[in-house]
Design a protein around this motif. Structure first.
Motif, PDB file in Angstrom:
ATOM      1  N   PHE A  10     159.489  51.157  15.430  1.00 53.46           N
ATOM      2  CA  PHE A  10     160.759  50.460  15.305  1.00 53.46           C
ATOM      3  C   PHE A  10     161.182  49.159  15.984  1.00 53.46           C
ATOM      4  CE2 PHE A  10     161.327  55.352  15.312  1.00 53.46           C
ATOM      5  CZ  PHE A  10     162.131  54.898  14.223  1.00 53.46           C
ATOM      6  N   ALA A  11     160.384  49.153  16.762  1.00 55.01           N
ATOM      7  CA  ALA A  11     160.316  47.661  17.822  1.00 55.01           C
ATOM      8  C   ALA A  11     159.718  46.331  16.139  1.00 55.01           C
ATOM      9  CB  ALA A  11     159.823  47.118  18.734  1.00 55.01           C
ATOM     10  N   ALA A  12     158.283  47.170  15.180  1.00 59.57           N
ATOM     11  CA  ALA A  12     158.635  46.168  14.315  1.00 59.57           C
ATOM     12  C   ALA A  12     159.178  45.879  13.408  1.00 59.57           C
ATOM     13  CB  ALA A  12     156.875  46.358  14.060  1.00 59.57           C
ATOM     14  N   ALA A  13     160.385  46.808  12.860  1.00 59.40           N
ATOM     15  CA  ALA A  13     161.153  47.036  11.467  1.00 59.40           C
ATOM     16  C   ALA A  13     162.640  46.342  12.119  1.00 59.40           C
ATOM     17  CB  ALA A  13     160.653  48.249  11.534  1.00 59.40           C
ATOM     18  N   TYR A  14     162.746  46.957  13.391  1.00 59.80           N
ATOM     19  CA  TYR A  14     164.061  46.115  13.197  1.00 59.80           C
ATOM     20  C   TYR A  14     164.506  45.416  14.511  1.00 59.80           C
ATOM     21  CZ  TYR A  14     164.089  50.819  10.421  1.00 59.80           C
ATOM     22  OH  TYR A  14     164.503  51.644   9.383  1.00 59.80           O
ATOM     23  N   THR A  15     165.746  44.241  14.563  1.00 61.47           N
ATOM     24  CA  THR A  15     166.509  43.478  15.632  1.00 61.47           C
ATOM     25  C   THR A  15     167.515  44.265  15.989  1.00 61.47           C
ATOM     26  OG1 THR A  15     164.888  41.592  14.720  1.00 61.47           O
ATOM     27  CG2 THR A  15     166.638  41.642  16.452  1.00 61.47           C
ATOM     28  N   ILE A  16     167.724  44.840  17.084  1.00 59.26           N
ATOM     29  CA  ILE A  16     168.704  45.910  17.318  1.00 59.26           C
ATOM     30  C   ILE A  16     169.586  45.097  18.919  1.00 59.26           C
ATOM     31  CG2 ILE A  16     170.284  47.917  18.259  1.00 59.26           C
ATOM     32  CD1 ILE A  16     168.053  49.370  16.882  1.00 59.26           C
ATOM     33  N   GLU A  17     170.577  44.839  19.001  1.00 56.43           N
ATOM     34  CA  GLU A  17     171.703  43.707  19.522  1.00 56.43           C
ATOM     35  C   GLU A  17     171.855  45.069  20.881  1.00 56.43           C
ATOM     36  OE1 GLU A  17     175.219  40.801  20.333  1.00 56.43           O
ATOM     37  OE2 GLU A  17     174.795  41.306  18.188  1.00 56.43           O
ATOM     38  N   MET A  18     172.027  45.174  21.439  1.00 54.28           N
ATOM     39  CA  MET A  18     173.437  45.685  22.048  1.00 54.28           C
ATOM     40  C   MET A  18     173.459  45.615  24.123  1.00 54.28           C
ATOM     41  SD  MET A  18     172.270  50.528  22.581  1.00 54.28           S
ATOM     42  CE  MET A  18     173.413  51.433  23.574  1.00 54.28           C
ATOM     43  N   GLU A  19     174.680  46.115  24.531  1.00 48.05           N
ATOM     44  CA  GLU A  19     174.680  45.885  25.772  1.00 48.05           C
ATOM     45  C   GLU A  19     174.906  46.923  26.183  1.00 48.05           C
ATOM     46  OE1 GLU A  19     178.361  43.542  25.928  1.00 48.05           O
ATOM     47  OE2 GLU A  19     177.220  41.702  24.780  1.00 48.05           O
ATOM     48  N   PRO A  20     174.801  47.672  27.891  1.00 43.52           N
ATOM     49  CA  PRO A  20     174.931  48.779  28.294  1.00 43.52           C
ATOM     50  C   PRO A  20     175.761  49.587  28.240  1.00 43.52           C
ATOM     51  CG  PRO A  20     173.848  47.306  29.667  1.00 43.52           C
ATOM     52  CD  PRO A  20     174.641  46.130  28.784  1.00 43.52           C
ATOM     53  N   GLY A  21     177.192  48.865  28.405  1.00 41.54           N
ATOM     54  CA  GLY A  21     178.420  49.379  27.926  1.00 41.54           C
ATOM     55  C   GLY A  21     179.333  50.291  26.819  1.00 41.54           C
ATOM     56  N   TRP A  22     178.139  49.361  25.778  1.00 43.81           N
ATOM     57  CA  TRP A  22     178.469  49.921  24.386  1.00 43.81           C
ATOM     58  C   TRP A  22     177.098  51.236  24.176  1.00 43.81           C
ATOM     59  CZ3 TRP A  22     176.947  45.311  21.037  1.00 43.81           C
ATOM     60  CH2 TRP A  22     177.174  44.144  20.956  1.00 43.81           C
ATOM     61  N   ALA A  23     176.640  51.898  25.145  1.00 43.85           N
ATOM     62  CA  ALA A  23     176.465  53.538  24.888  1.00 43.85           C
ATOM     63  C   ALA A  23     177.050  53.935  24.743  1.00 43.85           C
ATOM     64  CB  ALA A  23     175.518  53.744  25.631  1.00 43.85           C
ATOM     65  N   ALA A  24     177.412  55.131  24.036  1.00 44.12           N
ATOM     66  CA  ALA A  24     178.693  56.553  23.847  1.00 44.12           C
ATOM     67  C   ALA A  24     178.668  56.970  24.746  1.00 44.12           C
ATOM     68  CB  ALA A  24     178.365  57.164  22.666  1.00 44.12           C
ATOM     69  N   VAL A  25     177.471  57.181  25.907  1.00 47.55           N
ATOM     70  CA  VAL A  25     178.230  58.330  27.036  1.00 47.55           C
ATOM     71  C   VAL A  25     178.961  57.038  27.796  1.00 47.55           C
ATOM     72  CG1 VAL A  25     175.428  56.964  27.907  1.00 47.55           C
ATOM     73  CG2 VAL A  25     176.988  59.029  29.233  1.00 47.55           C
ATOM     74  N   GLU A  26     178.111  56.249  27.726  1.00 44.89           N
ATOM     75  CA  GLU A  26     179.420  55.081  28.623  1.00 44.89           C
ATOM     76  C   GLU A  26     180.400  54.718  28.300  1.00 44.89           C
ATOM     77  OE1 GLU A  26     178.459  54.424  31.181  1.00 44.89           O
ATOM     78  OE2 GLU A  26     176.529  54.712  31.338  1.00 44.89           O
ATOM     79  N   GLN A  27     180.933  54.552  26.990  1.00 46.28           N
ATOM     80  CA  GLN A  27     182.184  55.079  25.831  1.00 46.28           C
ATOM     81  C   GLN A  27     182.798  55.794  26.163  1.00 46.28           C
ATOM     82  OE1 GLN A  27     182.650  52.129  22.673  1.00 46.28           O
ATOM     83  NE2 GLN A  27     180.606  52.152  22.515  1.00 46.28           N
ATOM     84  N   VAL A  28     182.335  57.246  26.357  1.00 46.53           N
ATOM     85  CA  VAL A  28     183.028  57.858  26.740  1.00 46.53           C
ATOM     86  C   VAL A  28     183.146  58.586  28.112  1.00 46.53           C
ATOM     87  CG1 VAL A  28     182.957  60.913  26.868  1.00 46.53           C
ATOM     88  CG2 VAL A  28     181.755  59.673  24.423  1.00 46.53           C
ATOM     89  N   ARG A  29     182.973  57.765  28.726  1.00 46.94           N
ATOM     90  CA  ARG A  29     183.449  57.507  30.798  1.00 46.94           C
ATOM     91  C   ARG A  29     184.465  56.524  30.561  1.00 46.94           C
ATOM     92  NH1 ARG A  29     177.641  57.507  31.879  1.00 46.94           N
ATOM     93  NH2 ARG A  29     176.579  59.542  32.775  1.00 46.94           N
ATOM     94  N   ALA A  30     183.993  55.542  29.494  1.00 48.55           N
ATOM     95  CA  ALA A  30     185.504  55.300  29.625  1.00 48.55           C
ATOM     96  C   ALA A  30     186.913  54.903  29.267  1.00 48.55           C
ATOM     97  CB  ALA A  30     185.270  53.413  28.938  1.00 48.55           C
ATOM     98  N   ARG A  31     186.267  56.183  28.028  1.00 41.80           N
ATOM     99  CA  ARG A  31     187.807  57.085  28.006  1.00 41.80           C
ATOM    100  C   ARG A  31     188.230  58.153  28.429  1.00 41.80           C
ATOM    101  NH1 ARG A  31     185.251  54.086  24.004  1.00 41.80           N
ATOM    102  NH2 ARG A  31     186.702  52.965  22.053  1.00 41.80           N
ATOM    103  N   GLY A  32     187.819  58.560  30.035  1.00 40.06           N
ATOM    104  CA  GLY A  32     188.236  59.780  30.932  1.00 40.06           C
ATOM    105  C   GLY A  32     187.397  60.665  30.262  1.00 40.06           C
ATOM    106  N   VAL A  33     186.693  60.895  29.815  1.00 37.69           N
ATOM    107  CA  VAL A  33     186.320  62.312  29.497  1.00 37.69           C
ATOM    108  C   VAL A  33     184.303  61.875  30.018  1.00 37.69           C
ATOM    109  CG1 VAL A  33     184.860  63.160  27.276  1.00 37.69           C
ATOM    110  CG2 VAL A  33     186.950  61.989  27.700  1.00 37.69           C
ATOM    111  N   ASP A  34     183.928  63.230  30.801  1.00 40.56           N
ATOM    112  CA  ASP A  34     182.868  63.055  31.286  1.00 40.56           C
ATOM    113  C   ASP A  34     182.319  63.739  30.179  1.00 40.56           C
ATOM    114  OD1 ASP A  34     180.421  64.216  33.243  1.00 40.56           O
ATOM    115  OD2 ASP A  34     181.471  65.515  34.501  1.00 40.56           O
ATOM    116  N   PRO A  35     180.618  63.300  29.952  1.00 39.21           N
ATOM    117  CA  PRO A  35     179.483  63.209  28.879  1.00 39.21           C
ATOM    118  C   PRO A  35     179.613  65.225  28.936  1.00 39.21           C
ATOM    119  CG  PRO A  35     179.384  61.249  29.949  1.00 39.21           C
ATOM    120  CD  PRO A  35     180.301  61.684  30.802  1.00 39.21           C
TER     121      PRO A  35
END
Length: 301
Positions: A102-127
């Motif tokens: 996957f590292a050879a094939a794809y270039t991905i941009e991501m920040e830690p806060g973008w992870a679904a588990v973090e965004q769920v928490r940010a919306r007041g929901v316990d994962p």
């Protein structure tokens, strides 16, 4: 590498249905991926997939596309997730976190806060309170963060589970991302109790109250599902997932470079196109649409 995790048949409807209710939906962009020029439309002629991969195309000609997941607030079933996006490790390691290929094939941009588990928490929901995760399919960009929701029941098309167990990187699957001993439940769209809804030939009412309908839309993968949601307002929201990468995929009936079965893909896309034509008041969010993602609302209700 085999998959040790096992599935059971889903006993439907799942608990939590509330007659006459609607849901709220929070779209979440979990990452951006650079996509080759033919990502949305495969080239014509021989060997379209190979030619469309863009192996000799400089990355400067690639364009970013969103990788989404969706948090659904259901009045009876509680928090429901549709797909998981990518794991937080990608924010630190890039595509290397998914494996060498996957590292050879794809270039991905991501920040830690973008992870679904973090965004769920940010919306007041316990994962840990996410009770159900609907997997539209099991490609790495949709199934990457399964490990973050260990208490959930994961709902997947039975055909898709078999494809992911036997498939590998070249088919878009990563066994290590899905091989978790969680509560996996298969949907069998060949069951005689499966019904049609609107323009879709095979659908399942997940909670029995019409709020979350799973739509069999194979072609992109053998067991791909789209999701139709009944909102609190009475409007409908169609999440095509990768049965249509973008709105222009629907409008122009485009076949992308990555597709398991062109015939089945076109059939599913026709069902989506008919739904859009027959239900002009519905909202539609497609799988990886860079042009329309800026217009996607924070909440649909």
């Amino acid at each position: 590498m085999s998959v040790a995790a096992e599935t059971k048949r889903a006993h439907l409807p799942l608990p939590g249905g509330v007659e006459g209710s609607g849901v709220r939906v929070h779209p979440m962009r979990t990452a951006r991926m650079l996509a080759m020029p033919h990502f949305f439309q495969r080239p014509k002629g021989p060997l379209p997939t190979l030619r469309g991969l863009g192996l000799l195309t400089p990355r400067s000609k690639y364009g970013p596309v969103p990788i989404p997941a969706y948090l659904v607030e259901h009045p009876g079933a509680g928090p429901v997730l549709i797909d998981t996006g990518l794991p937080r490790a990608v924010a630190e390691e890039g595509a290397r976190a998914l494996g060498r290929a996957f590292a050879a094939a794809y270039t991905i941009e991501m920040e830690p806060g973008w992870a679904a588990v973090e965004q769920v928490r940010a919306r007041g929901v316990d994962p840990m309170d996410v009770g159900v995760v609907v997997m539209t399919h099991l490609h790495y960009d949709h199934a990457g963060a399964i490990a973050d929701f260990p208490r959930a029941t994961f709902v997947v098309d039975a055909t898709e589970w078999r494809a992911a167990r036997s498939g590998g990187f070249t088919k878009g699957y990563s066994h290590k991302l899905i091989d978790h001993p969680f509560a996996w439940r298969e949907i069998d769209f060949d069951d005689p109790h499966v019904t049609s809804f609107a323009s879709f030939g095979r659908t399942v009412d997940l909670f029995g109250d019409g709020t979350v309908r799973l739509l069999s839309t194979p072609g992109h993968t053998p067991g791909h599902m789209s999701v139709l949601l009944a909102l609190e307002s009475g409007r409908e929201l169609l999440l095509t997932a990768d049965a249509a990468y973008a709105r222009r995929t629907i409008d122009e009936e485009l076949v992308p470079v990555f597709v398991d079965d062109v015939h089945r893909y076109r059939r599913s896309l026709r069902e989506i196109r008919r739904y859009v034509e027959q239900t002009p008041g519905a909202d539609v969010i497609c799988g990886h649409d860079p042009d329309h993602w800026p217009d996607v609302r924070d909440t649909y209700q």
